[in-house]
Motif scaffolding. Structure first.
Motif, PDB file in Angstrom:
ATOM      1  N   ASP A   1      -0.978  -8.381   3.846  1.00 55.78           N
ATOM      2  CA  ASP A   1      -1.801  -7.165   3.533  1.00 55.78           C
ATOM      3  C   ASP A   1      -2.586  -6.917   4.704  1.00 55.78           C
ATOM      4  OD1 ASP A   1      -0.821  -7.847   1.194  1.00 55.78           O
ATOM      5  OD2 ASP A   1      -2.604  -8.785   0.068  1.00 55.78           O
TER       6      ASP A   1
ATOM      7  N   THR B   1      -4.938  -3.450   6.284  1.00 50.39           N
ATOM      8  CA  THR B   1      -5.892  -2.247   6.117  1.00 50.39           C
ATOM      9  C   THR B   1      -6.060  -1.378   7.364  1.00 50.39           C
ATOM     10  OG1 THR B   1      -7.262  -3.146   4.471  1.00 50.39           O
ATOM     11  CG2 THR B   1      -8.115  -1.133   5.681  1.00 50.39           C
TER      12      THR B   1
ATOM     13  N   ASN C   1      -7.700   1.644   9.735  1.00 49.37           N
ATOM     14  CA  ASN C   1      -8.663   2.786   9.454  1.00 49.37           C
ATOM     15  C   ASN C   1      -8.697   3.669  10.800  1.00 49.37           C
ATOM     16  OD1 ASN C   1     -10.439   1.332   7.520  1.00 49.37           O
ATOM     17  ND2 ASN C   1     -10.612  -0.236   8.847  1.00 49.37           N
TER      18      ASN C   1
ATOM     19  N   THR D   1      -8.813   5.586   5.426  1.00 44.85           N
ATOM     20  CA  THR D   1      -8.315   4.138   5.031  1.00 44.85           C
ATOM     21  C   THR D   1      -6.976   4.054   4.567  1.00 44.85           C
ATOM     22  OG1 THR D   1     -10.642   3.396   4.986  1.00 44.85           O
ATOM     23  CG2 THR D   1      -8.921   1.888   3.982  1.00 44.85           C
TER      24      THR D   1
ATOM     25  N   LYS E   1      -4.065   1.290   2.987  1.00 42.89           N
ATOM     26  CA  LYS E   1      -3.833  -0.083   2.969  1.00 42.89           C
ATOM     27  C   LYS E   1      -2.384  -0.406   2.869  1.00 42.89           C
ATOM     28  CE  LYS E   1      -8.396  -1.153   0.881  1.00 42.89           C
ATOM     29  NZ  LYS E   1      -9.045  -1.673  -0.154  1.00 42.89           N
TER      30      LYS E   1
ATOM     31  N   LYS F   1       0.579  -3.410   1.593  1.00 47.14           N
ATOM     32  CA  LYS F   1       0.689  -4.625   0.588  1.00 47.14           C
ATOM     33  C   LYS F   1       1.887  -5.292   0.821  1.00 47.14           C
ATOM     34  CE  LYS F   1      -0.763  -7.177  -2.891  1.00 47.14           C
ATOM     35  NZ  LYS F   1      -2.290  -8.084  -2.863  1.00 47.14           N
TER      36      LYS F   1
ATOM     37  N   THR G   1      -1.238   2.487  -0.053  1.00 47.33           N
ATOM     38  CA  THR G   1      -2.352   3.095  -0.874  1.00 47.33           C
ATOM     39  C   THR G   1      -3.157   3.910   0.113  1.00 47.33           C
ATOM     40  OG1 THR G   1      -2.511   1.153  -2.141  1.00 47.33           O
ATOM     41  CG2 THR G   1      -4.305   2.544  -2.355  1.00 47.33           C
TER      42      THR G   1
ATOM     43  N   TRP H   1      -8.433  -2.127  12.482  1.00 51.82           N
ATOM     44  CA  TRP H   1      -7.700  -2.617  11.461  1.00 51.82           C
ATOM     45  C   TRP H   1      -8.033  -3.886  10.964  1.00 51.82           C
ATOM     46  CZ3 TRP H   1      -5.315  -1.290  16.080  1.00 51.82           C
ATOM     47  CH2 TRP H   1      -5.166  -2.219  17.170  1.00 51.82           C
ATOM     48  N   SER H   2      -7.758  -4.412   9.789  1.00 50.15           N
ATOM     49  CA  SER H   2      -7.744  -5.661   9.369  1.00 50.15           C
ATOM     50  C   SER H   2      -6.624  -6.417   9.066  1.00 50.15           C
ATOM     51  CB  SER H   2      -8.913  -5.954   8.252  1.00 50.15           C
ATOM     52  OG  SER H   2      -8.521  -5.147   7.380  1.00 50.15           O
ATOM     53  N   GLY H   3      -6.324  -7.698   8.859  1.00 48.46           N
ATOM     54  CA  GLY H   3      -5.053  -8.433   8.628  1.00 48.46           C
ATOM     55  C   GLY H   3      -4.423  -8.881   9.878  1.00 48.46           C
TER      56      GLY H   3
END
Length: 233
Positions: A161, A163, A165, A170, A172, A174, A202, A217-219
């Motif tokens: 997952d 995210t 930016n 934003t 996302k 999955k 999303t 980003w994150s993940g």
């Protein structure tokens, strides 16, 4: 000597075409709908934030050598190419997506020359000829040098997952396996094999605004690759 490249061929070196007048380059018309409301001053304006195609007219001449074979070759090239890349030699770092939309009619002048007009129907924007990707392995920024937002192709290399930016936007993802490609121009998400991955996304397809765009980003992400598609009005 003015010339242009269209469909990978040059008007002068490949066909001996002389441009007799530097073409005028119009600005695209913005689509705005005006609605008159009875009893109300002025009108309501609905801005679609989209633009109409533009038309570029090029006046040319052709020295008569192996006519009519040369005329056939020129017509075959211009009409038969269909929609392709158009680049004028007075601005070689910008390109149009264009198609010839008129019949090519030759008129003989001065005994040894034939004159004719080419009408190109072009998508509204000029695009950067150099559309090199930017690779980010940590949060950073990408600067849009154009005069309107661009619709990039973004490849996120990672797993699970994620995210992404871009400025205030934003997106996302999955359950990503290895990578995902987000194509804002085509409004589509897929992988290198062409598998449809829209169900894993999303959020809106992001754009790059004029000026600086912060990217983070994150993940579990190893790289974000951005092919920008810079463009100008």
């Amino acid at each position: 000597m003015l010339s242009f490249n269209f469909g990978g061929k040059n008007s002068f070196t490949d066909y001996g075409i002389l441009i007799t007048k530097r073409p005028s380059i119009p600005s695209p018309k913005r689509r705005i709908t005006n609605v008159v409301v009875p009893g109300r001053n002025s009108s309501l304006r609905f801005d679609e934030n989209t633009y109409e195609d533009i038309t570029i007219t090029v006046e040319c001449s052709l020295k008569e050598g192996s006519l009519p074979n040369k005329i056939d070759d020129v017509k075959g090239w211009l009409i038969g190419t269909g929609e392709s890349i158009l680049i004028f030699d007075f601005q070689t770092d910008r390109k149009y997506v264009a198609q010839v939309v008129n019949a090519i009619d030759f008129t003989q002048t001065y005994k040894i020359f034939s004159t004719f007009v080419i009408v190109f129907n072009c998508q509204p924007f000029k695009y950067a000829v150099n559309n090199s990707a930017t690779n980010l392995i940590a949060a950073g920024k990408v600067t849009n040098p154009g005069t309107i937002y661009s619709e990039p192709i973004i490849k996120v290399v990672g797993n699970g997952d994620i995210t992404l930016n871009i400025q205030s936007q934003t997106v996302k993802f999955k359950g990503i396996a290895d990578h995902i490609i987000l194509d804002s121009l085509q409004q589509n998400a897929y992988n290198q094999s062409g598998e449809n991955l829209n169900s894993k996304v999303t959020g809106e397809f992001p754009v790059l605004s004029v000026g600086d765009n912060s990217i983070s980003w994150s993940g579990n992400v190893s790289k974000v690759e951005i092919t920008p598609n810079w463009r100008w009005l």
